[in-house]
Design a protein around this motif. Structure first.
Motif, PDB file in Angstrom:
ATOM      1  N   ILE A 219     -77.904  10.429 -49.813  1.00 35.34           N
ATOM      2  CA  ILE A 219     -77.536  11.641 -50.561  1.00 35.34           C
ATOM      3  C   ILE A 219     -78.305  12.835 -50.024  1.00 35.34           C
ATOM      4  O   ILE A 219     -77.739  13.902 -49.775  1.00 35.34           O
ATOM      5  CB  ILE A 219     -77.790  11.447 -52.068  1.00 35.34           C
ATOM      6  CG1 ILE A 219     -76.799  10.445 -52.643  1.00 35.34           C
ATOM      7  CG2 ILE A 219     -77.704  12.782 -52.811  1.00 35.34           C
ATOM      8  CD1 ILE A 219     -77.138   9.978 -54.043  1.00 35.34           C
TER       9      ILE A 219
ATOM     10  N   TRP B 213     -76.580  15.918 -48.045  1.00 40.25           N
ATOM     11  CA  TRP B 213     -76.790  17.243 -48.609  1.00 40.25           C
ATOM     12  C   TRP B 213     -77.306  18.191 -47.531  1.00 40.25           C
ATOM     13  O   TRP B 213     -76.841  19.323 -47.414  1.00 40.25           O
ATOM     14  CB  TRP B 213     -77.773  17.156 -49.782  1.00 40.25           C
ATOM     15  CG  TRP B 213     -78.096  18.492 -50.376  1.00 40.25           C
ATOM     16  CD1 TRP B 213     -77.325  19.237 -51.215  1.00 40.25           C
ATOM     17  CD2 TRP B 213     -79.285  19.252 -50.142  1.00 40.25           C
ATOM     18  NE1 TRP B 213     -77.970  20.410 -51.530  1.00 40.25           N
ATOM     19  CE2 TRP B 213     -79.167  20.441 -50.886  1.00 40.25           C
ATOM     20  CE3 TRP B 213     -80.432  19.035 -49.381  1.00 40.25           C
ATOM     21  CZ2 TRP B 213     -80.157  21.412 -50.881  1.00 40.25           C
ATOM     22  CZ3 TRP B 213     -81.415  19.996 -49.386  1.00 40.25           C
ATOM     23  CH2 TRP B 213     -81.270  21.166 -50.126  1.00 40.25           C
TER      24      TRP B 213
ATOM     25  N   SER C 289     -70.763  17.729 -53.613  1.00 44.96           N
ATOM     26  CA  SER C 289     -70.571  17.624 -55.054  1.00 44.96           C
ATOM     27  C   SER C 289     -70.861  16.208 -55.526  1.00 44.96           C
ATOM     28  O   SER C 289     -70.939  15.272 -54.721  1.00 44.96           O
ATOM     29  CB  SER C 289     -69.131  17.999 -55.410  1.00 44.96           C
ATOM     30  OG  SER C 289     -68.239  17.050 -54.865  1.00 44.96           O
ATOM     31  N   LEU C 290     -70.989  16.060 -56.822  1.00 49.55           N
ATOM     32  CA  LEU C 290     -71.178  14.737 -57.398  1.00 49.55           C
ATOM     33  C   LEU C 290     -69.979  13.849 -57.074  1.00 49.55           C
ATOM     34  O   LEU C 290     -70.143  12.657 -56.804  1.00 49.55           O
ATOM     35  CB  LEU C 290     -71.379  14.842 -58.916  1.00 49.55           C
ATOM     36  CG  LEU C 290     -71.583  13.533 -59.660  1.00 49.55           C
ATOM     37  CD1 LEU C 290     -72.832  12.816 -59.158  1.00 49.55           C
ATOM     38  CD2 LEU C 290     -71.666  13.768 -61.147  1.00 49.55           C
ATOM     39  N   ASN C 291     -68.800  14.439 -57.044  1.00 54.43           N
ATOM     40  CA  ASN C 291     -67.590  13.702 -56.703  1.00 54.43           C
ATOM     41  C   ASN C 291     -67.677  13.104 -55.301  1.00 54.43           C
ATOM     42  O   ASN C 291     -67.339  11.937 -55.082  1.00 54.43           O
ATOM     43  CB  ASN C 291     -66.371  14.629 -56.824  1.00 54.43           C
ATOM     44  CG  ASN C 291     -65.068  13.898 -56.635  1.00 54.43           C
ATOM     45  OD1 ASN C 291     -64.955  12.724 -56.970  1.00 54.43           O
ATOM     46  ND2 ASN C 291     -64.094  14.601 -56.108  1.00 54.43           N
TER      47      ASN C 291
ATOM     48  N   ILE D  15     -70.407  12.459 -53.611  1.00 53.97           N
ATOM     49  CA  ILE D  15     -71.481  11.461 -53.614  1.00 53.97           C
ATOM     50  C   ILE D  15     -70.957  10.130 -54.143  1.00 53.97           C
ATOM     51  O   ILE D  15     -71.156   9.075 -53.539  1.00 53.97           O
ATOM     52  CB  ILE D  15     -72.689  11.949 -54.442  1.00 53.97           C
ATOM     53  CG1 ILE D  15     -73.389  13.097 -53.728  1.00 53.97           C
ATOM     54  CG2 ILE D  15     -73.662  10.803 -54.709  1.00 53.97           C
ATOM     55  CD1 ILE D  15     -74.424  13.799 -54.569  1.00 53.97           C
ATOM     56  N   LEU D  16     -70.251  10.180 -55.268  1.00 51.36           N
ATOM     57  CA  LEU D  16     -69.701   8.960 -55.857  1.00 51.36           C
ATOM     58  C   LEU D  16     -68.652   8.323 -54.956  1.00 51.36           C
ATOM     59  O   LEU D  16     -68.577   7.095 -54.837  1.00 51.36           O
ATOM     60  CB  LEU D  16     -69.112   9.259 -57.238  1.00 51.36           C
ATOM     61  CG  LEU D  16     -70.121   9.653 -58.305  1.00 51.36           C
ATOM     62  CD1 LEU D  16     -69.418  10.028 -59.602  1.00 51.36           C
ATOM     63  CD2 LEU D  16     -71.131   8.544 -58.534  1.00 51.36           C
TER      64      LEU D  16
END
Length: 107
Positions: free
Chosen positions: A20, A24, A35-37, A39-40
């Motif tokens: 991550i 980033w 975004s968190l999206n 990352i997931l």
């Protein structure tokens, strides 16, 4: 030193946190956002590849590559193809590393 399942899971979690941070920094270098999206999605992709390889289905890498290409065809983003290539290679490398850890120390 023999690793147990908890050590392997800990290493995988640490590697995910490092990935991550790396992605980033890569996004900042390429003037993009992470975004968190995303990352997931990356975690799910690595889980799929690791799971498939642990089950002995290396042909899943071909499926994965085809899906990745198909999702980028209509993308009009200004992010370069090199960015996607580097990110995907690193992600697959993590999944291969996780697979070896799991096969060696858990299965």
């Amino acid at each position: 030193m023999q690793l147990n399942a908890y050590h392997v899971i800990g290493v995988i979690i640490l590697m995910e946190l490092l990935s991550i941070l790396f992605f980033w920094m890569l996004a900042k270098y390429n003037s993009g956002n992470i975004s968190l999206n995303s990352i997931l999605k990356g975690i799910m992709e690595r889980f799929f590849v690791t799971f498939a390889l642990c089950l002995g289905y290396p042909q899943a890498l071909t499926l994965f590559a085809a899906l990745k290409i198909a999702t980028r065809i209509k993308d009009d983003s200004s992010i370069s193809n090199d960015y996607y290539l580097i990110g995907n290679l690193i992600s697959i490398s993590f999944a291969l590393f996780y697979t070896e850890l799991i096969k060696t120390h858990i299965l």
